[in-house]
Design an enzyme around this catalytic site. Structure first.
Site, PDB file in Angstrom:
ATOM      1  N   ILE A  95      67.922  46.732  19.056  1.00  0.00           N
ATOM      2  CA  ILE A  95      69.221  47.327  19.366  1.00  0.00           C
ATOM      3  C   ILE A  95      70.353  46.601  18.652  1.00  0.00           C
ATOM      4  CG2 ILE A  95      69.533  45.974  21.506  1.00  0.00           C
ATOM      5  CD1 ILE A  95      70.760  49.571  20.692  1.00  0.00           C
ATOM      6  N   ASP A 172      68.557  50.319  28.110  1.00  0.00           N
ATOM      7  CA  ASP A 172      67.901  49.720  29.271  1.00  0.00           C
ATOM      8  C   ASP A 172      66.935  48.637  28.853  1.00  0.00           C
ATOM      9  OD1 ASP A 172      64.789  50.677  29.522  1.00  0.00           O
ATOM     10  OD2 ASP A 172      66.005  52.099  28.386  1.00  0.00           O
ATOM     11  N   GLY A 314      63.306  52.148  24.048  1.00  0.00           N
ATOM     12  CA  GLY A 314      64.413  51.914  24.977  1.00  0.00           C
ATOM     13  C   GLY A 314      65.475  51.062  24.315  1.00  0.00           C
ATOM     14  N   GLU A 315      66.165  50.275  25.113  1.00  0.00           N
ATOM     15  CA  GLU A 315      67.243  49.378  24.669  1.00  0.00           C
ATOM     16  C   GLU A 315      68.491  50.124  24.211  1.00  0.00           C
ATOM     17  OE1 GLU A 315      65.947  46.693  21.618  1.00  0.00           O
ATOM     18  OE2 GLU A 315      64.145  46.061  22.707  1.00  0.00           O
ATOM     19  N   GLY A 316      68.427  51.451  24.102  1.00  0.00           N
ATOM     20  CA  GLY A 316      69.515  52.218  23.509  1.00  0.00           C
ATOM     21  C   GLY A 316      69.307  52.463  22.025  1.00  0.00           C
TER      22      GLY A 316
END
Length: 348
Positions: A95, A172, A314-316
């Site tokens: 990210i 997240d 995830g992580e954006g």
């Protein structure tokens, strides 16, 4: 505590019509840029101006641990959550790389990691508890904790907006968080658990079967009320999921479009939608996750993802990758010549 859900302003339909008219006057066949045109009109209507600006971008990564990991629902140990938070803070995660490329800032929030972080490390401390409780043996959290997670999420959104913001993405981190996300998907969409549960971080067949059985057990035991979204969050949710739902509501309440990442972020967006349906026009689904349950939730939300890159990190990461597409859409609307200004003949 009583959670106060703020009013969500409706996008400006007059500006939307004017932006559509401008798109139709640009030097191209009408509608030939497809979803780029729709995206630009969506952003214009949200911002209330025919030439919108998305230069100030942020991704908020919310982290939390999950008691249900004790049931063997993840291929990774819970220790990875705080380790990855440290990675975010030092700029070494995926990210961080993608956010740097997109010119976006990264804010990392501890909503409920089962570890402490030193003061001054850069993490935004909103820790509600050291992880949720095991939803397979009782509610994941109290109703008060659920409301607190939503409230914290809204406050984080407003703080980010006060720093200067045109576009926000949800991210997240939390080992085991596909399990509560699948539970949320099953409750709100009515789909069988097996159809909305994927393999998360890489479970084998036996691990997947265990995960499905644990989610079914948690729903049967806790009986979350789909007509009471806070009850669903409390019974089978996660602190970071509640925080992200609050972030969505908070951003929409101040007129900021929200780029939704993958499976966990989509579960949070659906939770936000169940609490405040007015947020729907503010949502931009970044990508189609590999996780099975996202499609049912996107259908419920009435939104289509921009990309399908076979991603599930995830992580954006997917949301920040989508920043480039959104900026391209806005630049087309703002910078492209009209037939008249370019001296190009229109069909008429």
């Amino acid at each position: 505590m009583m959670l106060d859900i703020p009013a969500i302003p409706a996008p400006n339909e007059i500006i939307a019509r004017q932006a559509r008219q401008r798109q139709n006057q640009l030097t191209k066949p009408t509608g030939s840029l497809g979803r780029l045109e729709d995206l630009s009109i969506q952003i214009a209507s949200i911002q209330g101006k025919i030439k919108p600006d998305v230069s100030r971008k942020a991704v908020v990564v919310m982290a939390g641990d999950h008691g249900v990991t004790h049931e063997g629902v993840s291929a990774y140990p819970a220790d990875v959550t705080p380790q990855m938070v440290h990675n975010f803070l030092t700029g070494g995660a995926a990210i961080n790389v993608l956010a740097r490329q997109a010119g976006a800032r990264v804010s990392v929030v501890d909503m409920g990691v089962a570890a402490d972080f030193p003061s001054g490390c850069g993490v935004i401390d909103r820790k509600i508890a050291y992880g949720t409780m095991n939803m397979a043996s009782g509610p994941a959290m109290t109703r008060q904790q659920a409301e607190k997670s939503l409230k914290f999420g809204m406050e984080i959104a407003w703080a980010e907006i006060d720093r200067g913001l045109d576009l926000i993405a949800t991210g997240d981190m939390g080992i085991g968080n596909t399990t509560p996300s699948s539970a949320i998907a099953a409750v709100f969409t009515g789909e069988p658990v097996s159809r909305v549960t994927g393999r998360g971080t890489g479970l084998d067949d036996r691990g997947w079967e265990t995960k499905v059985a644990i989610i079914e057990k948690a729903i049967q035991l806790n009986q979350p009320d789909k007509n009471d979204p806070i009850d669903v969050l409390a019974k089978v949710g996660g602190f970071e999921i509640g925080g992200l739902a609050g972030l969505v509501i908070g951003a929409a309440s101040r007129g900021i479009p929200v780029v939704v990442d993958g499976f966990i972020s989509t579960a949070a967006a659906l939770l936000a939608f169940e609490l405040a349906p007015g947020i729907q026009p503010y949502l931009i689904a970044a990508h189609r996750s590999v996780e099975a349950g996202q499609r049912a939730m996107l259908d419920k939300l009435g939104i289509e993802p921009l990309m399908d890159f076979n991603m599930r990190l995830g992580e954006g990461t997917g949301a920040v990758l989508a920043f480039h597409i959104i900026e391209a859409a806005v630049r087309i609307l703002n910078e492209m010549s009209t037939f008249e200004s370019a001296g190009v003949s229109d069909r008429s």
